[in-house]
Design an enzyme around this catalytic site. Structure first.
Site, short mmCIF file in Angstrom:
data_model
loop_
_atom_site.label_atom_id
_atom_site.label_comp_id
_atom_site.label_asym_id
_atom_site.label_seq_id
_atom_site.Cartn_x
_atom_site.Cartn_y
_atom_site.Cartn_z
N GLU A 130 43.75 45.45 40.71
CA GLU A 130 43.04 46.11 41.81
C GLU A 130 42.73 47.55 41.39
O GLU A 130 43.55 48.19 40.72
CB GLU A 130 43.97 46.14 43.03
CG GLU A 130 43.48 46.96 44.22
CD GLU A 130 44.57 47.17 45.29
OE1 GLU A 130 45.75 47.33 44.95
OE2 GLU A 130 44.20 47.18 46.48
N ASN B 85 37.28 48.04 49.27
CA ASN B 85 38.15 47.77 48.13
C ASN B 85 37.70 46.41 47.60
O ASN B 85 37.95 45.38 48.22
CB ASN B 85 39.61 47.76 48.60
CG ASN B 85 40.59 47.71 47.44
OD1 ASN B 85 40.24 47.32 46.34
ND2 ASN B 85 41.82 48.10 47.71
N LYS C 287 38.26 43.34 49.98
CA LYS C 287 39.63 43.16 50.49
C LYS C 287 39.65 43.09 52.02
O LYS C 287 39.16 44.02 52.70
CB LYS C 287 40.49 44.33 50.01
CG LYS C 287 41.98 44.23 50.31
CD LYS C 287 42.69 45.43 49.67
CE LYS C 287 44.18 45.41 49.83
NZ LYS C 287 44.82 46.55 49.16
N GLU D 195 44.72 53.46 52.80
CA GLU D 195 43.63 52.48 52.61
C GLU D 195 42.82 52.28 53.89
O GLU D 195 41.62 52.05 53.83
CB GLU D 195 44.19 51.14 52.13
CG GLU D 195 44.56 51.15 50.67
CD GLU D 195 44.73 49.75 50.12
OE1 GLU D 195 43.77 48.99 50.11
OE2 GLU D 195 45.85 49.43 49.70
N CYS E 164 45.51 42.46 46.24
CA CYS E 164 46.81 43.04 46.57
C CYS E 164 47.42 42.55 47.88
O CYS E 164 47.97 41.48 47.94
CB CYS E 164 46.74 44.57 46.53
SG CYS E 164 48.41 45.26 46.49
N ASN F 11 48.28 46.91 43.36
CA ASN F 11 48.95 48.21 43.16
C ASN F 11 50.03 48.26 44.25
O ASN F 11 49.71 48.44 45.43
CB ASN F 11 48.02 49.40 43.42
CG ASN F 11 47.03 49.67 42.31
OD1 ASN F 11 47.15 50.62 41.56
ND2 ASN F 11 46.01 48.84 42.23
#
Ligand code: CDV
Length: 311
Positions: free
Chosen positions: A46, A106, A123, A142, A168, A193
C-alpha cells in the site's frame, strides 16, 4: 494445474526525504528479482511511492498534494511500467491518488505482464480519524486525507486467473473477500502499512502480528482463494510497522513469509486451481449460502442491540 508464479515484494521503510525515483528504483530491483525467480506477477505494498504521510497533520495544500499521483503512469512511475513490460511481469501497486475532480483516494492498480493497467481499486475501509487525536505520537489521518473508495470490489480476468485487490485495513473485514469470492476470485493482491501501537491498548496492540495473519488466512480459506499480503514495514520516521508479508493458499496455510523488516521478495507457485476443491465442497456458495438470512449485512453498518426486554 494453473500455476501463477507470484512474488510478494515487501518494502522496508520509506523516509520522508526519499524521492519517487528512489522508491521506483527499489521496486524495479525487486521486480527484477521476482522475474529472475520465474514470477509472472509481483505484489507491492500500500502507498509504495512515498512515506506513510497520514501519520502527520499536514496543513499546506501543496505539501499534501506532493504525496499524491495525478496520473498513472506518471513521469516517475513510467520506468516501472516500462520495466514490467520489458520483463513480461505484471504487478499490483498501491499509491495515493488525486483525481482531476480533486478527489483523494488510497488506490491500487493491477498491471498485466504487457504493462497494461487492467484494474483499479480504491480502498473502501479507511481506518483512523479525520482530526488529530491529542496525546498521540503519530496520528492516523486516513479519514482526513482520503474518501472511501467508490469502485466496490471488482475482479479481473488476467494473467490466466481471476484476480482481485484490497488495501490494508480492508483485509480485516470478511465482506472484502466475500464480495470478491462471489465473483470467483482466485488470488487477492493486498498491500499494507500497519503501525504497532495504533490503538494504545496493550491487549490488542500486542496481537498486531497475529491479527495480521489471522484476517488474511481466514479470508483466503473462507473464499478458497490465494491471498498475497505485502507489507511496508520497519521503522519509518519513528513509527514501527508490522512486516511478516505472506503468500497464503486457499487452504488458509501460509506458504511463504518474509523474515526481515526490509525490502524482501518472497515467492510461491500459486496453483489457481487449488481453490476448486473448496469451492466445490465446503464452500460451494451456490448450494450452501443463504442470502435470505444475511440481509443485515448490507442494511446495517453498526450493530443495533436487541431491546432489553427480550433478554
Ligand atoms: N494502513 C492501514 O489501513 N492500517 C491499519 C491500521 C491503522 C490498523 C490496518 O488495518 O492495518
Amino acid at each position: 494445474m494453473r500455476k501463477l508464479l507470484t512474488a510478494c515484494a515487501q518494502m522496508g521503510p520509506i523516509a520522508k526525504s526519499e524521492r519517487r525515483s528512489d522508491c521506483i528504483r527499489r521496486l524495479v530491483e525487486m521486480m527484477r528479482e521476482a522475474k529472475s525467480r520465474g514470477c509472472r506477477l509481483v505484489v507491492f505494498p500500500e502507498m509504495a511511492l512515498t512515506t506513510f504521510f497520514p501519520r502527520w497533520m499536514i496543513d499546506e495544500e501543496a505539501e499534501l498534494d506532493s504525496y499524491y499521483e495525478t496520473e498513472m503512469p506518471g513521469p516517475d512511475t513510467r520506468a516501472l511500467f516500462d520495466e514490467a513490460a520489458r520483463l513480461g511481469i505484471g504487478f499490483y501497486l498501491g499509491y495515493a491518488e488525486l483525481t482531476a475532480q480533486h478527489r483523494r483516494y488510497n488506490t491500487s492498480i493491477l498491471v498485466d505482464d504487457t504493462g497494461r493497467i487492467v484494474g483499479k481499486y480504491r480502498k473502501v475501509h479507511l481506518p483512523g480519524w479525520a482530526e488529530p487525536l491529542p496525546g498521540r505520537t503519530f496520528q492516523h489521518l486516513e479519514k482526513r486525507y482520503y474518501e472511501p473508495g467508490d469502485l466496490g470490489f471488482p475482479v479481473w480476468r488476467t494473467m490466466g486467473g481471476i484476480l482481485g485487490m484490497a488495501i490494508c485495513n480492508d483485509r480485516r473485514w470478511p465482506e472484502t473477500y466475500r464480495v470478491m469470492g462471489l465473483q470467483g476470485v482466485e488470488l487477492v493482491c493486498l498491500g499494507y502499512n500497519t503501525p504497532f501501537g495504533h490503538l494504545n491498548q496493550q491487549p490488542m496492540d500486542g496481537l498486531t502480528l497475529f491479527h495480521n495473519h489471522l484476517s488474511m488466512q481466514a479470508g483466503a480459506y473462507q473464499n478458497a482463494t490465494w491471498v498475497v499480503g505485502a507489507a511496508k514495514c520497519g521503522t519509518e520516521e519513528g513509527s514501527t510497522m508490522a512486516g511478516q508479508s505472506v503468500i497464503i493458499a486457499p487452504s488458509g496455510e501460509i506458504v511463504a513469509q518474509a523474515v526481515t523488516v526490509e525490502d524482501e521478495v518472497i515467492t510461491a507457485a500459486c496453483d489457481l486451481d487449488m481453490g476448486r476443491i473448496y469451492k466445490e465442497t465446503v464452500f460451494n456458495f451456490a448450494i450452501h449460502r443463504r442470502p435470505e438470512a444475511y440481509g443485515l449485512i448490507t442494511e446495517r453498518a453498526g450493530a443495533i442491540l436487541p431491546p432489553e426486554e427480550n433478554q
